[in-house]
Scaffold this motif. Structure first.
Motif, short mmCIF file in Angstrom:
data_model
loop_
_atom_site.label_atom_id
_atom_site.label_comp_id
_atom_site.label_asym_id
_atom_site.label_seq_id
_atom_site.Cartn_x
_atom_site.Cartn_y
_atom_site.Cartn_z
N TYR A 64 0.92 -1.13 -0.07
CA TYR A 64 0.09 -0.05 -0.01
C TYR A 64 0.77 1.10 -0.03
O TYR A 64 0.34 2.50 -0.37
N GLN A 77 -8.11 3.53 0.08
CA GLN A 77 -8.28 2.16 -0.73
C GLN A 77 -9.35 2.50 -1.97
O GLN A 77 -9.19 1.91 -2.77
N HIS A 240 -5.06 0.10 7.40
CA HIS A 240 -4.91 0.99 6.34
C HIS A 240 -5.81 2.20 6.43
O HIS A 240 -5.87 3.15 5.77
N TYR A 392 -8.53 -6.52 -0.18
CA TYR A 392 -7.37 -6.19 -0.14
C TYR A 392 -6.38 -6.77 -1.31
O TYR A 392 -5.45 -6.16 -1.83
N THR A 395 -6.79 -4.70 -4.09
CA THR A 395 -6.07 -3.46 -4.27
C THR A 395 -4.74 -3.82 -4.58
O THR A 395 -3.92 -2.89 -5.42
#
Length: 482
Positions: A64, A77, A240, A392, A395
């Motif tokens: 990330y 996100q 996150h 997740y 992403t």
């Protein structure tokens, strides 16, 4: 005319790191090891489940970092999914985030705060029914949780400074408290208990209520590991959240990625040491069948006597209070970004005089309070674990897509271990989701249904947005005509 309020970059690296750690550490670490032990039946597998979860979390956080450097603005996100895929994928994430992921988590953490407050003030017990409404019984614990959520929401509407101060103060306090628990537990280590726990430490089996071991078939063993990880994944989630407040972080291109790494690394180490402490003091059977799964209470009682209950109750109150502050602060920024895309309530896209999205905060508060009253948040959080990990994976896969789509885009920070670690995370995530889908379908279908229910909502929102744009265009054309 006064200038339109905008986000104020005031969050430093320490505050951002504490937001990551504080949003992760709620009540889970004090409780879920009981369920993990029931599923795995051994000391080695208990720690390995936490280690696998920690590795996945740290890998995702490092990945990330690249995305946060590319898109250092509010939304996190949601923004990454929109840029890598399309607006609908991002909306489905935002829809799931608002309807369950964030709001039900806020409710669950709020009720955990109330339950442990009842150790000190029994009037707030979940068994104290204040308002019986047929099948719906409203308890004092639910009302206290609502009061805390409303209070923290109000504090965060007054500006980022207050929310930031609460977050940093409470997170540092709970890290110090957990450190003290670990030290006390290791000092009080019982050699006989420790040795017994590590005999046959890698024999994966279920521990039944009677204390007997139930063996698994090979495939069922994989299902048991996935089911055990539901608790550790929930306890390690929300790391996150710091990316949602990117617009308020100083030097976001550097500090978001760095805070993600530091925060997740700190929590992973603390979680592993906490479970080693459990194994140092309690036999596996007592960990698996601790009263109401409150393993930390049993450990503290074994180390500190009757005072241990009060110590852990205060620790969990501090932990859940700080955790909820981080969840409330960060979540509203996602709805603010969605509103500016025309995919959420229009008022959620505005900032108040304190430069925070107050309407988004209050609408999040309303839904979280409704989840508190429903009493179904715990079931929903189990059901949504599948969807959380799926988003997740999407992403992180977006890193590969964006490197192809935008090879020359500025990347102040590149994903550590690329492409090996991101691919490894996706493989592990697919295994986790696939095993849940096969062996624990009740953890998968409800979350999928909630997510997919956002598709018609997206098209309705898009239709409204296009209609408004067409009306504005028509008015401008009419005004331009002589």
């Amino acid at each position: 005319m006064s200038a339109t309020p905008s986000f104020k970059p005031s969050i430093k690296l320490l505050d951002a790191t504490m937001m990551v750690a504080g949003s992760m550490i709620g009540s889970g670490i004090f409780i879920v090891s009981a369920d993990i032990t029931r599923h795995t039946g051994s000391a080695g597998w208990l720690l390995l489940v936490w280690l696998i979860t920690g590795f996945m979390t740290l890998t995702a956080a490092l990945s990330y970092g690249e995305l946060s450097g590319m898109f250092p603005r509010a939304g996190g996100q949601y923004i990454y999914l929109k840029e890598a895929y399309n607006p609908m994928t991002a909306f489905l994430y935002g829809w799931s985030f608002f309807t369950v992921i964030q709001t039900a988590t806020i409710a669950a953490v709020g009720v955990a705060f109330a339950k442990f407050t009842a150790y000190l003030l029994p009037v707030f017990s979940e068994e104290n029914v204040v308002l019986p409404l047929g099948s719906l019984q409203i308890t004092a614990a639910q009302l206290l949780s609502i009061l805390v959520i409303v209070f923290l929401t109000y504090m965060n509407t007054r500006g980022i400074e207050g929310g930031k101060t609460i977050q940093t103060t409470f997170t540092l306090t709970k890290l110090i408290s957990l450190g003290a628990l670990i030290v006390c537990g290791l000092v009080a280590l019982k050699p006989a208990v420790w040795q017994a726990n590590w005999q046959d430490a890698w024999h994966l089996h279920a521990l039944t209520d009677t204390g007997t071991a139930a063996s698994y078939t090979t495939m069922a063993a994989f299902g048991a590991i996935a089911a055990a990880m539901v608790g550790s994944v929930f306890s390690s989630d929300s790391w996150h959240n710091v990316a949602f407040v990117a617009g308020e972080i100083k030097n976001p291109k550097r500090n978001i990625g760095l805070s993600l790494f530091l925060g997740t690394a700190i929590v992973t180490v603390v979680y592993l040491l906490t479970n080693i402490t459990y194994l140092s003091v309690l036999p596996l059977s007592e960990i698996a069948h601790a009263p109401k799964d409150r393993v930390a209470v049993s450990v503290s009682q074994a180390v500190l006597g009757n005072a241990g209950t009060i110590v852990i109750a205060v620790m969990i109150m501090v932990s859940t209070f700080g955790c909820n502050n981080g969840l409330i602060l960060a979540g509203a920024r996602v709805y603010h970004t969605m509103a500016n895309d025309g995919l959420f309530f229009k008022r959620a896209g505005t900032l108040n005089k304190a430069a925070v999205p107050s309407f988004a905060l209050w609408i999040q508060c309303l839904l979280a309070c409704l989840w508190c009253l429903s009493g179904r948040y715990g079931d929903l959080l189990d059901m949504i674990s599948f969807v959380v990990v799926a988003f997740y994976m999407l992403t992180i896969a977006g890193i590969f897509i964006l490197r192809k789509k935008r090879p020359h885009a500025e990347r102040p920070y590149k994903a550590f271990g690329y492409p090996v670690l991101p691919i490894l995370y996706i493989i592990m995530g697919l295994a986790f989701c696939g095993l849940l889908f096969i062996y624990k379908p009740r953890f998968t279908w409800p979350g999928l249904i909630i997510t997919l229910s956002g598709i018609p909502v997206y098209y309705l929102a898009n239709k409204r947005k296009n209609g408004e744009a067409a009306a504005v265009s028509a008015r401008e054309t009419a005004d331009a005509q002589p």
